[in-house]
Design a protein around this motif. Structure first.
Motif, PDB file in Angstrom:
ATOM      1  N   GLY A 126       0.848  -1.186   0.000  1.00  0.00           N
ATOM      2  CA  GLY A 126       0.000   0.000   0.000  1.00  0.00           C
ATOM      3  C   GLY A 126       0.890   1.245   0.000  1.00  0.00           C
ATOM      4  N   VAL A 127       0.435   2.317  -0.637  1.00  0.00           N
ATOM      5  CA  VAL A 127       1.224   3.553  -0.738  1.00  0.00           C
ATOM      6  C   VAL A 127       0.453   4.682  -0.075  1.00  0.00           C
ATOM      7  CG1 VAL A 127       2.368   5.192  -2.279  1.00  0.00           C
ATOM      8  CG2 VAL A 127       2.238   2.762  -2.909  1.00  0.00           C
ATOM      9  N   THR A 128       1.066   5.348   0.887  1.00  0.00           N
ATOM     10  CA  THR A 128       0.424   6.458   1.582  1.00  0.00           C
ATOM     11  C   THR A 128       1.058   7.786   1.158  1.00  0.00           C
ATOM     12  OG1 THR A 128       1.955   6.455   3.465  1.00  0.00           O
ATOM     13  CG2 THR A 128       0.075   4.948   3.556  1.00  0.00           C
ATOM     14  N   HIS A 129       0.417   8.871   1.553  1.00  0.00           N
ATOM     15  CA  HIS A 129       0.960  10.196   1.274  1.00  0.00           C
ATOM     16  C   HIS A 129       2.209  10.440   2.105  1.00  0.00           C
ATOM     17  CE1 HIS A 129      -3.392  11.460   0.089  1.00  0.00           C
ATOM     18  NE2 HIS A 129      -2.765  10.844  -0.885  1.00  0.00           N
ATOM     19  N   PHE A 130       3.069  11.313   1.602  1.00  0.00           N
ATOM     20  CA  PHE A 130       4.291  11.649   2.314  1.00  0.00           C
ATOM     21  C   PHE A 130       3.999  12.815   3.262  1.00  0.00           C
ATOM     22  CE2 PHE A 130       5.794   8.809  -0.659  1.00  0.00           C
ATOM     23  CZ  PHE A 130       7.152   8.577  -0.563  1.00  0.00           C
ATOM     24  N   LYS A 145       1.001  14.268  -1.939  1.00  0.00           N
ATOM     25  CA  LYS A 145      -0.068  13.485  -2.571  1.00  0.00           C
ATOM     26  C   LYS A 145       0.339  12.990  -3.953  1.00  0.00           C
ATOM     27  CE  LYS A 145      -3.747  15.941  -0.123  1.00  0.00           C
ATOM     28  NZ  LYS A 145      -4.935  16.819  -0.251  1.00  0.00           N
ATOM     29  N   GLN A 146       0.942  13.876  -4.743  1.00  0.00           N
ATOM     30  CA  GLN A 146       1.330  13.484  -6.093  1.00  0.00           C
ATOM     31  C   GLN A 146       2.446  12.455  -6.082  1.00  0.00           C
ATOM     32  OE1 GLN A 146      -0.052  14.045  -9.052  1.00  0.00           O
ATOM     33  NE2 GLN A 146       1.538  12.639  -9.820  1.00  0.00           N
ATOM     34  N   MET A 147       3.332  12.529  -5.109  1.00  0.00           N
ATOM     35  CA  MET A 147       4.392  11.533  -5.023  1.00  0.00           C
ATOM     36  C   MET A 147       3.818  10.148  -4.762  1.00  0.00           C
ATOM     37  SD  MET A 147       7.595  13.381  -3.131  1.00  0.00           S
ATOM     38  CE  MET A 147       8.524  11.901  -3.380  1.00  0.00           C
ATOM     39  N   ALA A 148       2.786  10.055  -3.928  1.00  0.00           N
ATOM     40  CA  ALA A 148       2.149   8.761  -3.676  1.00  0.00           C
ATOM     41  C   ALA A 148       1.548   8.203  -4.960  1.00  0.00           C
ATOM     42  CB  ALA A 148       1.078   8.912  -2.596  1.00  0.00           C
ATOM     43  N   GLU A 149       0.897   9.066  -5.745  1.00  0.00           N
ATOM     44  CA  GLU A 149       0.309   8.606  -7.002  1.00  0.00           C
ATOM     45  C   GLU A 149       1.399   8.131  -7.961  1.00  0.00           C
ATOM     46  OE1 GLU A 149      -2.908   8.319  -7.577  1.00  0.00           O
ATOM     47  OE2 GLU A 149      -3.378   9.100  -5.578  1.00  0.00           O
ATOM     48  N   SER A 150       2.505   8.847  -8.011  1.00  0.00           N
ATOM     49  CA  SER A 150       3.589   8.463  -8.913  1.00  0.00           C
ATOM     50  C   SER A 150       4.251   7.162  -8.474  1.00  0.00           C
ATOM     51  CB  SER A 150       4.630   9.593  -8.971  1.00  0.00           C
ATOM     52  OG  SER A 150       4.075  10.777  -9.499  1.00  0.00           O
ATOM     53  N   PHE A 151       4.357   6.944  -7.154  1.00  0.00           N
ATOM     54  CA  PHE A 151       4.944   5.697  -6.678  1.00  0.00           C
ATOM     55  C   PHE A 151       4.056   4.500  -7.015  1.00  0.00           C
ATOM     56  CE2 PHE A 151       7.923   7.990  -3.798  1.00  0.00           C
ATOM     57  CZ  PHE A 151       9.062   7.268  -4.108  1.00  0.00           C
ATOM     58  N   VAL A 152       2.756   4.674  -6.979  1.00  0.00           N
ATOM     59  CA  VAL A 152       1.857   3.584  -7.384  1.00  0.00           C
ATOM     60  C   VAL A 152       2.144   3.182  -8.824  1.00  0.00           C
ATOM     61  CG1 VAL A 152      -0.553   2.991  -7.846  1.00  0.00           C
ATOM     62  CG2 VAL A 152       0.051   4.195  -5.738  1.00  0.00           C
ATOM     63  N   THR A 199       5.883   4.592   2.404  1.00  0.00           N
ATOM     64  CA  THR A 199       5.573   5.900   2.980  1.00  0.00           C
ATOM     65  C   THR A 199       6.853   6.731   3.011  1.00  0.00           C
ATOM     66  OG1 THR A 199       4.536   7.023   4.851  1.00  0.00           O
ATOM     67  CG2 THR A 199       5.992   5.165   5.353  1.00  0.00           C
ATOM     68  N   GLY A 200       6.775   7.915   3.596  1.00  0.00           N
ATOM     69  CA  GLY A 200       7.969   8.749   3.659  1.00  0.00           C
ATOM     70  C   GLY A 200       7.675  10.112   4.251  1.00  0.00           C
ATOM     71  N   THR A 201       8.713  10.918   4.329  1.00  0.00           N
ATOM     72  CA  THR A 201       8.607  12.265   4.888  1.00  0.00           C
ATOM     73  C   THR A 201       9.251  13.257   3.917  1.00  0.00           C
ATOM     74  OG1 THR A 201      10.691  11.989   6.087  1.00  0.00           O
ATOM     75  CG2 THR A 201       8.646  11.426   7.249  1.00  0.00           C
ATOM     76  N   MET A 202       8.935  14.539   4.135  1.00  0.00           N
ATOM     77  CA  MET A 202       9.479  15.608   3.310  1.00  0.00           C
ATOM     78  C   MET A 202       9.971  16.729   4.212  1.00  0.00           C
ATOM     79  SD  MET A 202       6.512  15.833   0.383  1.00  0.00           S
ATOM     80  CE  MET A 202       5.334  16.369   1.632  1.00  0.00           C
ATOM     81  N   ALA A 203      11.096  17.327   3.825  1.00  0.00           N
ATOM     82  CA  ALA A 203      11.668  18.446   4.567  1.00  0.00           C
ATOM     83  C   ALA A 203      12.140  19.492   3.570  1.00  0.00           C
ATOM     84  CB  ALA A 203      12.826  17.991   5.455  1.00  0.00           C
ATOM     85  N   LYS A 204      11.805  20.756   3.855  1.00  0.00           N
ATOM     86  CA  LYS A 204      12.250  21.830   2.975  1.00  0.00           C
ATOM     87  C   LYS A 204      13.750  22.031   3.132  1.00  0.00           C
ATOM     88  CE  LYS A 204       7.978  24.432   2.475  1.00  0.00           C
ATOM     89  NZ  LYS A 204       7.331  25.763   2.576  1.00  0.00           N
ATOM     90  N   HIS A 205      14.399  22.180   1.967  1.00  0.00           N
ATOM     91  CA  HIS A 205      15.842  22.340   1.921  1.00  0.00           C
ATOM     92  C   HIS A 205      16.166  23.640   1.196  1.00  0.00           C
ATOM     93  CE1 HIS A 205      20.061  21.398   0.789  1.00  0.00           C
ATOM     94  NE2 HIS A 205      20.056  20.700   1.913  1.00  0.00           N
ATOM     95  N   ASN A 212      12.342  11.598   1.824  1.00  0.00           N
ATOM     96  CA  ASN A 212      12.811  10.326   2.375  1.00  0.00           C
ATOM     97  C   ASN A 212      11.706   9.294   2.181  1.00  0.00           C
ATOM     98  OD1 ASN A 212      15.299  11.449   3.966  1.00  0.00           O
ATOM     99  ND2 ASN A 212      13.567  12.727   4.564  1.00  0.00           N
ATOM    100  N   ALA A 213      11.979   8.263   1.401  1.00  0.00           N
ATOM    101  CA  ALA A 213      10.993   7.214   1.127  1.00  0.00           C
ATOM    102  C   ALA A 213      11.475   5.897   1.719  1.00  0.00           C
ATOM    103  CB  ALA A 213      10.771   7.071  -0.380  1.00  0.00           C
ATOM    104  N   ARG A 214      10.518   5.078   2.181  1.00  0.00           N
ATOM    105  CA  ARG A 214      10.870   3.765   2.718  1.00  0.00           C
ATOM    106  C   ARG A 214       9.671   2.834   2.639  1.00  0.00           C
ATOM    107  NH1 ARG A 214      11.395   7.595   6.631  1.00  0.00           N
ATOM    108  NH2 ARG A 214       9.799   7.740   8.267  1.00  0.00           N
ATOM    109  N   ILE A 215       9.971   1.560   2.627  1.00  0.00           N
ATOM    110  CA  ILE A 215       8.946   0.517   2.633  1.00  0.00           C
ATOM    111  C   ILE A 215       9.026  -0.197   3.979  1.00  0.00           C
ATOM    112  CG2 ILE A 215       8.134  -1.605   1.549  1.00  0.00           C
ATOM    113  CD1 ILE A 215       9.276  -0.650  -1.073  1.00  0.00           C
TER     114      ILE A 215
END
Length: 259
Positions: A126-130, A145-152, A199-205, A212-215
């Protein structure tokens, strides 16, 4: 008598000499006039004094380059691209993008597949939002949200079974369209054959958004694959929210949502 004849002959010789001199002088004058006529009839040479050419100053050249850039041309006079690529409010303004968020997700998926363990064609994912890393992990944005769709999409290309847990068991027909997906948990199934979740997290750089993505294993919570990538700001800003940017729930120009 002889003296008179000699004097007459001498005078005649003087007259003849004077006449010859006058004739020669006329001929010489005529020759000079002919030369002058010939010189004036010749076409003038197109001679340009290169030292007298008005050369533009460096400041003027800089002003011309800025004027050309303002008119859509580069420094060499080539026609450039317009600066606005959509009439939508808040649209991305800049040069045409050669890559979008899907290209970065593709690279991250390859990294995940390269170090993935235990996941196979019989273990659905299953793929969740970051989530935004500096929140309570219950907030996301359009990028997450778009990253989750692209990972699917990318996982399916690798023939990894993906479960879309937002799908209902019916099609809802409304005035706004026909839909099978829902965010109402009461309309979704509570038991699905999901063994792993991406799933994963996002941080502004400084240069963009660090993703950061992980299963993870649903039961063990073990990390079986991971990937990390910096998505440039110009790729992130190319995503345009469909509900505008002047509503509540905004943070640094990004609309936040839960879940």
């Amino acid at each position: 008598m002889n003296a008179l004849f000699k004097r007459t002959a001498k005078c005649t010789a003087c007259i003849l000499a004077t006449s010859m001199l006058a004739l020669s002088g006329c001929s010489m004058m005529l020759g000079e006039e002919e030369v002058a006529v010939e010189e004036t009839s010749r076409p003038a040479m197109n001679v340009v004094d290169i030292m007298a050419i008005d050369r533009p100053s460096p400041q003027k050249e800089d002003d011309d380059e800025q004027s050309n850039e303002h008119e859509g041309m580069d420094a060499f006079g080539a026609i450039g691209q317009p600066t606005l690529y959509s009439s939508v409010q808040g649209a991305y303004k800049g040069r045409p993008l050669t890559k979008h968020i899907g290209d970065y997700v593709k690279n991250m998926t390859q990294d995940l597949i390269a170090n993935m363990e235990y996941v196979n064609e019989k273990t659905p994912i299953g793929v969740t939002h970051f989530a935004l890393i500096d929140t309570n992990l219950q907030e996301t944005d359009l990028l997450g949200k778009q990253m989750a769709e692209s990972f699917v999409h990318e996982l399916h290309k690798f023939r990894v079974p993906v479960i879309d847990f937002k799908a209902t068991d019916y099609i809802r027909i409304t005035d706004g369209g026909d839909f099978v997906l829902s965010r109402d948990y009461l309309e979704l199934s509570s038991s699905l054959p999901i063994d792993y979740v991406l799933t994963g997290t996002m941080a502004k750089h400084q240069g963009g958004v660090l993703v950061n993505a992980r299963i993870l294993g649903i039961e063990s919570r073990a990390v079986v694959a991971s990937a990390q990538m910096l998505v440039p700001f110009y790729v992130v800003e190319a995503l345009i929210p469909s509900d505008g940017s002047q509503k509540n729930g905004m943070r640094d120009g990004v609309k936040l949502s839960r879940g």
